[in-house]
Write a protein that holds these residues in place. Structure first.
Motif, PDB file in Angstrom:
ATOM      1  N   LEU A 192       0.805  -1.226   0.000  1.00  0.00           N
ATOM      2  CA  LEU A 192       0.000   0.000   0.000  1.00  0.00           C
ATOM      3  C   LEU A 192       0.841   1.281   0.000  1.00  0.00           C
ATOM      4  O   LEU A 192       0.520   2.222  -0.736  1.00  0.00           O
ATOM      5  N   PRO A 193       1.915   1.356   0.809  1.00  0.00           N
ATOM      6  CA  PRO A 193       2.717   2.590   0.760  1.00  0.00           C
ATOM      7  C   PRO A 193       3.332   2.878  -0.611  1.00  0.00           C
ATOM      8  O   PRO A 193       3.637   4.028  -0.911  1.00  0.00           O
ATOM      9  N   LEU A 194       3.518   1.833  -1.421  1.00  0.00           N
ATOM     10  CA  LEU A 194       4.092   2.015  -2.756  1.00  0.00           C
ATOM     11  C   LEU A 194       3.029   2.220  -3.830  1.00  0.00           C
ATOM     12  O   LEU A 194       3.371   2.371  -5.010  1.00  0.00           O
ATOM     13  N   SER A 195       1.771   2.221  -3.434  1.00  0.00           N
ATOM     14  CA  SER A 195       0.671   2.230  -4.403  1.00  0.00           C
ATOM     15  C   SER A 195      -0.064   3.551  -4.469  1.00  0.00           C
ATOM     16  O   SER A 195      -1.192   3.608  -4.963  1.00  0.00           O
ATOM     17  N   ALA A 196       0.535   4.627  -3.972  1.00  0.00           N
ATOM     18  CA  ALA A 196      -0.141   5.929  -3.972  1.00  0.00           C
ATOM     19  C   ALA A 196      -0.594   6.369  -5.365  1.00  0.00           C
ATOM     20  O   ALA A 196      -1.717   6.868  -5.519  1.00  0.00           O
ATOM     21  N   PRO A 197       0.216   6.187  -6.429  1.00  0.00           N
ATOM     22  CA  PRO A 197      -0.252   6.626  -7.756  1.00  0.00           C
ATOM     23  C   PRO A 197      -1.518   5.926  -8.217  1.00  0.00           C
ATOM     24  O   PRO A 197      -2.461   6.577  -8.668  1.00  0.00           O
ATOM     25  N   ILE A 198      -1.567   4.600  -8.098  1.00  0.00           N
ATOM     26  CA  ILE A 198      -2.740   3.882  -8.588  1.00  0.00           C
ATOM     27  C   ILE A 198      -3.941   4.114  -7.685  1.00  0.00           C
ATOM     28  O   ILE A 198      -5.087   4.150  -8.145  1.00  0.00           O
ATOM     29  N   ILE A 199      -3.719   4.311  -6.385  1.00  0.00           N
ATOM     30  CA  ILE A 199      -4.825   4.625  -5.487  1.00  0.00           C
ATOM     31  C   ILE A 199      -5.423   5.984  -5.855  1.00  0.00           C
ATOM     32  O   ILE A 199      -6.649   6.160  -5.856  1.00  0.00           O
ATOM     33  N   ALA A 200      -4.555   6.947  -6.184  1.00  0.00           N
ATOM     34  CA  ALA A 200      -5.041   8.263  -6.603  1.00  0.00           C
ATOM     35  C   ALA A 200      -5.835   8.166  -7.899  1.00  0.00           C
ATOM     36  O   ALA A 200      -6.882   8.815  -8.048  1.00  0.00           O
ATOM     37  N   VAL A 201      -5.360   7.355  -8.844  1.00  0.00           N
ATOM     38  CA  VAL A 201      -6.070   7.178 -10.107  1.00  0.00           C
ATOM     39  C   VAL A 201      -7.437   6.562  -9.870  1.00  0.00           C
ATOM     40  O   VAL A 201      -8.458   7.028 -10.381  1.00  0.00           O
ATOM     41  N   MET A 202      -7.468   5.486  -9.081  1.00  0.00           N
ATOM     42  CA  MET A 202      -8.741   4.824  -8.809  1.00  0.00           C
ATOM     43  C   MET A 202      -9.701   5.735  -8.049  1.00  0.00           C
ATOM     44  O   MET A 202     -10.907   5.763  -8.316  1.00  0.00           O
ATOM     45  N   ALA A 203      -9.165   6.494  -7.097  1.00  0.00           N
ATOM     46  CA  ALA A 203     -10.015   7.424  -6.338  1.00  0.00           C
ATOM     47  C   ALA A 203     -10.607   8.477  -7.267  1.00  0.00           C
ATOM     48  O   ALA A 203     -11.784   8.844  -7.131  1.00  0.00           O
ATOM     49  N   LEU A 204      -9.810   8.947  -8.232  1.00  0.00           N
ATOM     50  CA  LEU A 204     -10.301   9.945  -9.174  1.00  0.00           C
ATOM     51  C   LEU A 204     -11.362   9.351 -10.095  1.00  0.00           C
ATOM     52  O   LEU A 204     -12.425   9.957 -10.311  1.00  0.00           O
ATOM     53  N   PHE A 205     -11.101   8.161 -10.622  1.00  0.00           N
ATOM     54  CA  PHE A 205     -12.076   7.506 -11.499  1.00  0.00           C
ATOM     55  C   PHE A 205     -13.397   7.291 -10.775  1.00  0.00           C
ATOM     56  O   PHE A 205     -14.470   7.663 -11.259  1.00  0.00           O
ATOM     57  N   TYR A 206     -13.319   6.662  -9.611  1.00  0.00           N
ATOM     58  CA  TYR A 206     -14.541   6.345  -8.876  1.00  0.00           C
ATOM     59  C   TYR A 206     -15.215   7.606  -8.341  1.00  0.00           C
ATOM     60  O   TYR A 206     -16.448   7.717  -8.354  1.00  0.00           O
ATOM     61  N   GLY A 207     -14.416   8.559  -7.862  1.00  0.00           N
ATOM     62  CA  GLY A 207     -14.985   9.782  -7.303  1.00  0.00           C
ATOM     63  C   GLY A 207     -15.768  10.572  -8.337  1.00  0.00           C
ATOM     64  O   GLY A 207     -16.891  11.028  -8.068  1.00  0.00           O
ATOM     65  N   VAL A 208     -15.204  10.730  -9.532  1.00  0.00           N
ATOM     66  CA  VAL A 208     -15.902  11.451 -10.597  1.00  0.00           C
ATOM     67  C   VAL A 208     -17.174  10.710 -10.997  1.00  0.00           C
ATOM     68  O   VAL A 208     -18.217  11.332 -11.244  1.00  0.00           O
ATOM     69  N   ALA A 209     -17.111   9.377 -11.068  1.00  0.00           N
ATOM     70  CA  ALA A 209     -18.300   8.595 -11.424  1.00  0.00           C
ATOM     71  C   ALA A 209     -19.401   8.783 -10.387  1.00  0.00           C
ATOM     72  O   ALA A 209     -20.584   8.943 -10.735  1.00  0.00           O
ATOM     73  N   HIS A 210     -19.056   8.759  -9.106  1.00  0.00           N
ATOM     74  CA  HIS A 210     -20.057   8.973  -8.063  1.00  0.00           C
ATOM     75  C   HIS A 210     -20.605  10.395  -8.110  1.00  0.00           C
ATOM     76  O   HIS A 210     -21.812  10.611  -7.935  1.00  0.00           O
ATOM     77  N   TRP A 211     -19.731  11.353  -8.331  1.00  0.00           N
ATOM     78  CA  TRP A 211     -20.161  12.751  -8.319  1.00  0.00           C
ATOM     79  C   TRP A 211     -21.126  13.045  -9.473  1.00  0.00           C
ATOM     80  O   TRP A 211     -22.088  13.795  -9.314  1.00  0.00           O
ATOM     81  N   PRO A 284      -6.335  19.387 -10.326  1.00  0.00           N
ATOM     82  CA  PRO A 284      -4.910  19.765 -10.432  1.00  0.00           C
ATOM     83  C   PRO A 284      -4.026  19.139  -9.365  1.00  0.00           C
ATOM     84  O   PRO A 284      -2.855  18.847  -9.620  1.00  0.00           O
ATOM     85  N   PHE A 285      -4.575  18.899  -8.160  1.00  0.00           N
ATOM     86  CA  PHE A 285      -3.773  18.321  -7.091  1.00  0.00           C
ATOM     87  C   PHE A 285      -3.528  16.827  -7.310  1.00  0.00           C
ATOM     88  O   PHE A 285      -2.587  16.259  -6.752  1.00  0.00           O
ATOM     89  N   MET A 286      -4.374  16.179  -8.124  1.00  0.00           N
ATOM     90  CA  MET A 286      -4.241  14.743  -8.347  1.00  0.00           C
ATOM     91  C   MET A 286      -3.710  14.429  -9.734  1.00  0.00           C
ATOM     92  O   MET A 286      -3.524  13.266 -10.073  1.00  0.00           O
ATOM     93  N   GLN A 287      -3.456  15.460 -10.541  1.00  0.00           N
ATOM     94  CA  GLN A 287      -3.076  15.230 -11.928  1.00  0.00           C
ATOM     95  C   GLN A 287      -1.760  14.457 -12.045  1.00  0.00           C
ATOM     96  O   GLN A 287      -1.628  13.570 -12.888  1.00  0.00           O
ATOM     97  N   ARG A 288      -0.786  14.781 -11.184  1.00  0.00           N
ATOM     98  CA  ARG A 288       0.522  14.111 -11.250  1.00  0.00           C
ATOM     99  C   ARG A 288       0.361  12.615 -11.039  1.00  0.00           C
ATOM    100  O   ARG A 288       0.884  11.805 -11.805  1.00  0.00           O
TER     101      ARG A 288
END
Length: 301
Positions: A192-211, A284-288
């Protein structure tokens, strides 16, 4: 010093074409956004007549005033925030462990499980069977009808699985195993500590879908206290569309509907701005992490 590479006439022509194309693309992308912003603070009569096509006309903030005073909109806003936060947490709690498990080559039956996951991408039960399942589970008119039916997306699981396969060194897992780490400890302390990029991607995908989601609410919810913001916005747009049609009705009913149509016309563009603003601010904060995670997830499939 190295030799300077001079641009040929063809290179210059190509660059000019690129600038023209990108400028036109920027105009196409930005115009709807600028139009909505201008329409949200313009006189509704100017917007409906088409005289306002870019810059605001008859500037008024009555729409935003009505938005701030409308309890249905704010209740929908709070519901959407709740569905987005809790729903994204549930999505991540299912997607990330499932993807990591499927990335482990020592998982017995890994290909069988992966095949069962992929099968659901091509064949589904359809709307009516899905509705019956949700109804028989007692989820109708509850918050769980918005969260559980779409608790995981197979496409996102595949992306996350590829990330784990490509990014996490197998030697690291073997080293942790030699040091006595269990699978659970390895997952929570190492992976998990090494998975921050993919967690951010998944959070963005799912978050936008829910929103942005409203279809589940439209199908499963009849309690207005549970409506998300997008469903409230849909009601506003449908109300204005109905009032613009020629419908046989009494004069009193027509007057009431016309007044509601004017209200909908004033606030609809403001609600669009209010509903999309959090996503615009957050991106913008999650784009990287988003770009890195998608690129890594696309290297192998």
């Amino acid at each position: 010093m190295g030799a300077v590479i001079k641009e040929t006439n063809k290179d210059k022509l190509f660059n000019v074409f690129n600038y023209i194309f990108l400028t036109l693309a920027a105009v196409v992308v930005l115009y709807p956004l600028l139009y909505i912003v201008s329409a949200s603070i313009s006189d509704p009569a100017a917007v409906n007549s088409g005289t306002m096509w870019l810059l605001p006309k008859g500037i008024t903030f009555d729409g935003y005033k009505l938005i701030f005073e409308n309890s249905d909109i704010w209740r929908g806003y709070l519901n959407t925030i709740f569905y987005t936060v809790l729903g994204t947490f549930i999505n991540l709690a299912i997607t990330i462990p499932a993807a990591y498990a499927l990335s482990r080559r020592d998982l017995a039956g890994r290909n069988l499980f992966m095949g069962m996951f992929v099968l659901t991408m091509f064949f589904g039960g359809g709307l009516i069977p899905t509705y019956l399942v949700v109804k028989n589970l007692g989820l109708i008119d509850t918050i769980w009808a918005m969260l559980l039916p779409n608790a995981a997306a197979v496409y996102n699981i595949i992306i996350a699985r590829v990330f784990f396969e490509v990014t996490i060194p197998k030697e690291l897992e073997e080293s942790a195993t030699i040091d006595g780490a269990t699978n659970f400890k390895m997952f929570f302390k190492v992976i998990l500590p090494l998975s921050a990029p993919i967690i951010a991607v998944m959070a963005l995908f799912y978050g936008v879908a829910h929103w942005n989601g409203y279809f589940n609410a439209l199908i499963y919810l009849s309690d207005r206290n549970l409506y998300p913001l997008q469903l409230v916005l849909r009601e506003i747009l449908v109300l204005q569309e109905m009032s613009s049609q020629n419908i046989n009705m009494s004069s009193s009913m027509a007057e009431v509907l016309h007044s509601k149509q004017q209200l909908a016309s004033i606030i609809k563009y403001g609600v669009m701005i209010v509903s999309t603003l959090p996503i615009i601010i957050m991106y913008p904060f999650m784009q990287r992490h988003f770009v890195k995670g998608v690129m890594i997830g696309s290297l192998k499939g």
